[in-house]
Design a protein around this motif. Structure first.
Motif, PDB file in Angstrom:
ATOM      1  N   ALA A 221       0.848  -1.200   0.000  1.00 30.12           N
ATOM      2  CA  ALA A 221       0.000   0.000   0.000  1.00 30.12           C
ATOM      3  C   ALA A 221       0.883   1.249   0.000  1.00 30.12           C
ATOM      4  CB  ALA A 221      -0.925  -0.020   1.205  1.00 30.12           C
ATOM      5  N   GLU A 222       1.316   1.649  -1.191  1.00 29.02           N
ATOM      6  CA  GLU A 222       2.231   2.788  -1.312  1.00 29.02           C
ATOM      7  C   GLU A 222       1.585   4.094  -0.869  1.00 29.02           C
ATOM      8  OE1 GLU A 222       3.738   2.630  -5.295  1.00 29.02           O
ATOM      9  OE2 GLU A 222       4.567   0.626  -4.988  1.00 29.02           O
TER      10      GLU A 222
ATOM     11  N   TYR B 257       1.012  13.350   9.112  1.00 28.72           N
ATOM     12  CA  TYR B 257       1.012  13.327  10.571  1.00 28.72           C
ATOM     13  C   TYR B 257       2.398  13.389  11.205  1.00 28.72           C
ATOM     14  CZ  TYR B 257      -3.724  11.818   9.622  1.00 28.72           C
ATOM     15  OH  TYR B 257      -5.011  11.750   9.142  1.00 28.72           O
ATOM     16  N   ILE B 258       3.424  13.460  10.389  1.00 25.64           N
ATOM     17  CA  ILE B 258       4.781  13.468  10.957  1.00 25.64           C
ATOM     18  C   ILE B 258       5.556  14.704  10.504  1.00 25.64           C
ATOM     19  CG2 ILE B 258       4.891  10.956  11.059  1.00 25.64           C
ATOM     20  CD1 ILE B 258       7.014  11.467   8.650  1.00 25.64           C
ATOM     21  N   PRO B 259       6.533  15.118  11.284  1.00 31.18           N
ATOM     22  CA  PRO B 259       7.353  16.266  10.899  1.00 31.18           C
ATOM     23  C   PRO B 259       8.580  15.841  10.089  1.00 31.18           C
ATOM     24  CG  PRO B 259       7.845  15.652  13.140  1.00 31.18           C
ATOM     25  CD  PRO B 259       6.778  14.703  12.654  1.00 31.18           C
ATOM     26  N   GLY B 260       8.368  15.233   8.925  1.00 34.06           N
ATOM     27  CA  GLY B 260       9.490  14.764   8.121  1.00 34.06           C
ATOM     28  C   GLY B 260       9.007  14.042   6.886  1.00 34.06           C
ATOM     29  N   ALA B 261       9.934  13.380   6.226  1.00 33.92           N
ATOM     30  CA  ALA B 261       9.632  12.654   4.991  1.00 33.92           C
ATOM     31  C   ALA B 261       9.755  11.154   5.239  1.00 33.92           C
ATOM     32  CB  ALA B 261      10.580  13.075   3.885  1.00 33.92           C
ATOM     33  N   ILE B 262       8.782  10.418   4.779  1.00 37.30           N
ATOM     34  CA  ILE B 262       8.792   8.957   4.921  1.00 37.30           C
ATOM     35  C   ILE B 262       9.496   8.345   3.719  1.00 37.30           C
ATOM     36  CG2 ILE B 262       7.302   6.917   4.912  1.00 37.30           C
ATOM     37  CD1 ILE B 262       5.344   8.477   6.620  1.00 37.30           C
ATOM     38  N   THR B 263      10.348   7.380   3.990  1.00 39.70           N
ATOM     39  CA  THR B 263      11.074   6.699   2.913  1.00 39.70           C
ATOM     40  C   THR B 263      10.549   5.291   2.665  1.00 39.70           C
ATOM     41  OG1 THR B 263      12.742   5.926   4.469  1.00 39.70           O
ATOM     42  CG2 THR B 263      13.183   8.023   3.341  1.00 39.70           C
ATOM     43  N   GLY B 264       9.595   4.853   3.461  1.00 48.10           N
ATOM     44  CA  GLY B 264       9.019   3.523   3.294  1.00 48.10           C
ATOM     45  C   GLY B 264       8.391   3.081   4.600  1.00 48.10           C
ATOM     46  N   HIS B 265       7.802   1.886   4.590  1.00 46.84           N
ATOM     47  CA  HIS B 265       7.210   1.357   5.810  1.00 46.84           C
ATOM     48  C   HIS B 265       7.300  -0.166   5.831  1.00 46.84           C
ATOM     49  CE1 HIS B 265       3.728   1.033   3.028  1.00 46.84           C
ATOM     50  NE2 HIS B 265       3.397  -0.005   3.779  1.00 46.84           N
ATOM     51  N   ASP B 266       7.229  -0.701   7.033  1.00 48.80           N
ATOM     52  CA  ASP B 266       7.163  -2.142   7.239  1.00 48.80           C
ATOM     53  C   ASP B 266       5.834  -2.430   7.905  1.00 48.80           C
ATOM     54  OD1 ASP B 266       9.749  -2.976   6.298  1.00 48.80           O
ATOM     55  OD2 ASP B 266      10.610  -2.100   8.103  1.00 48.80           O
TER      56      ASP B 266
END
Length: 133
Positions: A93-94, A103-112
């Motif tokens: 689920a990209e 919801y976060i103060p940054g950049a997401i690079t992926g998830h598990d």
């Protein structure tokens, strides 16, 4: 990076697994093939292969780290009884990354994403114990 016979052996051993072995499992299997290999060598090569992106280190499992030869994004299922880790061959689920970024103060690079439950093998054992009572 220079070629290392022992690093190649570690990588080949992980690729032989459909499950997600620990360093101790890899070491025990390699020790049968090459009695001169040390646990430190296995750990050092697992770390290097993970750092290079050749394998994935799975630290979300309770206890020891597990290693996965499939490096493309995918999900896992962990059995709460036996601790085995299984790949889930479903679409990643990209959109979840961009939704979470709100919801976060940054950049997401992926998830598990890890699903937990009881595998069929453990469920069958539980069922056979219940029927023996």
């Amino acid at each position: 990076m220079n070629y290392s016979r022992q690093r190649a052996e570690v990588l080949d051993q992980i690729r032989e697994h459909e499950d997600h072995p620990t360093a101790d499992v890899i070491f025990a299997e390699l020790r049968q093939k090459d009695p001169s290999i040390s646990l430190a060598t296995v750990y050092r090569n697992l770390k290097l292969l993970s750092d290079l992106g050749e394998i994935r280190k799975l630290s979300f499992v309770s206890g020891a780290d597990h290693f996965d030869s499939t490096i493309k994004p995918h999900y896992h299922f962990v059995c709460e009884r036996c601790g085995k880790v299984y790949d889930i061959p479903m679409k990643v689920a990209e959109a979840l990354d961009s939704e979470a970024e709100m919801y976060i103060p940054g950049a997401i690079t992926g998830h598990d994403l890890v699903f937990r439950g009881i595998c069929d093998e453990c469920g069958a054992l539980e069922g056979s114990r219940d029927s023996q009572k």
